[in-house]
Design an enzyme around this catalytic site. Structure first.
Site, PDB file in Angstrom:
ATOM      1  CG  ASP A   6      18.089  39.508   4.491  1.00 19.14           C
ATOM      2  OD1 ASP A   6      18.642  40.340   4.228  1.00 19.14           O
ATOM      3  OD2 ASP A   6      17.366  39.786   5.915  1.00 19.14           O
ATOM      4  CB  ILE A  10      22.835  38.825   6.523  1.00 19.35           C
ATOM      5  CG1 ILE A  10      22.074  38.670   8.051  1.00 19.35           C
ATOM      6  CG2 ILE A  10      22.630  37.833   5.796  1.00 19.35           C
ATOM      7  CD1 ILE A  10      20.542  38.064   7.645  1.00 19.35           C
ATOM      8  CB  CYS A  60      19.953  49.203   8.132  1.00 16.34           C
ATOM      9  SG  CYS A  60      21.129  47.947   7.964  1.00 16.34           S
ATOM     10  NE  ARG A 111      24.639  45.358   4.306  1.00 13.14           N
ATOM     11  CZ  ARG A 111      25.624  44.633   3.888  1.00 13.14           C
ATOM     12  NH1 ARG A 111      26.664  44.938   3.539  1.00 13.14           N
ATOM     13  NH2 ARG A 111      25.235  43.366   4.202  1.00 13.14           N
ATOM     14  CG  LEU A 112      24.809  47.581  11.869  1.00 13.51           C
ATOM     15  CD1 LEU A 112      26.041  48.182  12.442  1.00 13.51           C
ATOM     16  CD2 LEU A 112      23.741  47.504  13.208  1.00 13.51           C
ATOM     17  N   GLY A 160      16.072  45.811   7.610  1.00 17.16           N
ATOM     18  CA  GLY A 160      15.461  44.849   8.570  1.00 17.16           C
ATOM     19  C   GLY A 160      15.846  43.523   8.338  1.00 17.16           C
ATOM     20  CD  GLU A 161      17.127  38.693  11.183  1.00 18.09           C
ATOM     21  OE1 GLU A 161      17.508  37.582  11.313  1.00 18.09           O
ATOM     22  OE2 GLU A 161      17.046  39.536  12.077  1.00 18.09           O
TER      23      GLU A 161
END
Length: 200
Positions: free
Chosen positions: A101, A55, A2, A51-52, A77-78
């Site tokens: 998230d 989630i 991303c 975006r990849l 990120g995450e």
């Protein structure tokens, strides 16, 4: 991977956001996010992301808007502890429409303001607009796992996850000092980048 990017003009700048400039930033990070490209554009501010999808493939698209449309967020990120945080926010009365998230972060900001960052565990870079307060907030994880570069002068502020598009947009020049730093340390210490006009 991303990637996020954006342009903000000062109130004294008579220009309006040009989608061509945003597309340049986006196209130069296609490899970071081949699954989706999206934008938010207003008169003085525009941003977007590549975006990849990892989630919430369907409803995790960005920019993400709060239910009242006052908060707009792009995120790379995450958040590792987002499920626990989501449960806490549900108990506070927040209603979620996705499993992303990113949505958790939006409501954390509404609840705690800038202190929301103290609740987050993860690797991330994000840009958040609070339209009510006219605030643009950029943030990166404490270690700096996710990249975030920026250019700033009295007329505009531009940021990106990638140096290449940003360097083209601002016609940046290689910094001789940064080359020396790289040769000395095997990296370029923050806030410098390889370009004189761009910080990280």
């Amino acid at each position: 991977m991303c990637g996020i990017f954006g342009i903000a003009y000062s109130k004294s700048n008579n220009e309006e956001i040009n989608k061509v400039d945003l597309k340049l930033l986006s196209n130069n990070m296609h490899h970071r996010g081949p699954d989706d490209e999206s934008f938010h554009i207003s008169e003085k501010f525009g941003f977007g992301m590549r975006r990849l999808s990892i989630i919430d493939l369907e409803s995790g698209n960005q920019p993400f808007y709060s239910s009242d449309k006052e908060i707009i967020l792009i995120f790379n990120g995450e958040i590792y502890n987002y499920k626990t945080l989501k449960e806490e926010m549900i108990l506070k009365g927040y209603k979620f429409r996705s499993n992303s998230d990113v949505e958790v972060l939006v409501y954390l900001y509404q609840e705690y303001g800038h202190k929301c960052i103290e609740h987050i565990n993860g690797m991330f870079a994000f840009a958040l607009i609070d339209t009510n307060k006219e605030i643009l907030w950029l943030c990166r994880d404490r270690i700096g796992i996710k990249p975030l570069y920026y250019f700033s002068n009295d007329k505009k502020f531009i940021f990106s996850s990638e140096l290449s598009g940003l360097a083209k947009l601002v016609d940046a020049n290689i910094s001789k000092d940064s080359i020396l730093e790289y040769l000395a340390y095997s990296y370029i210490p923050a806030p410098n980048s390889i370009y004189s006009e761009i910080k990280k």
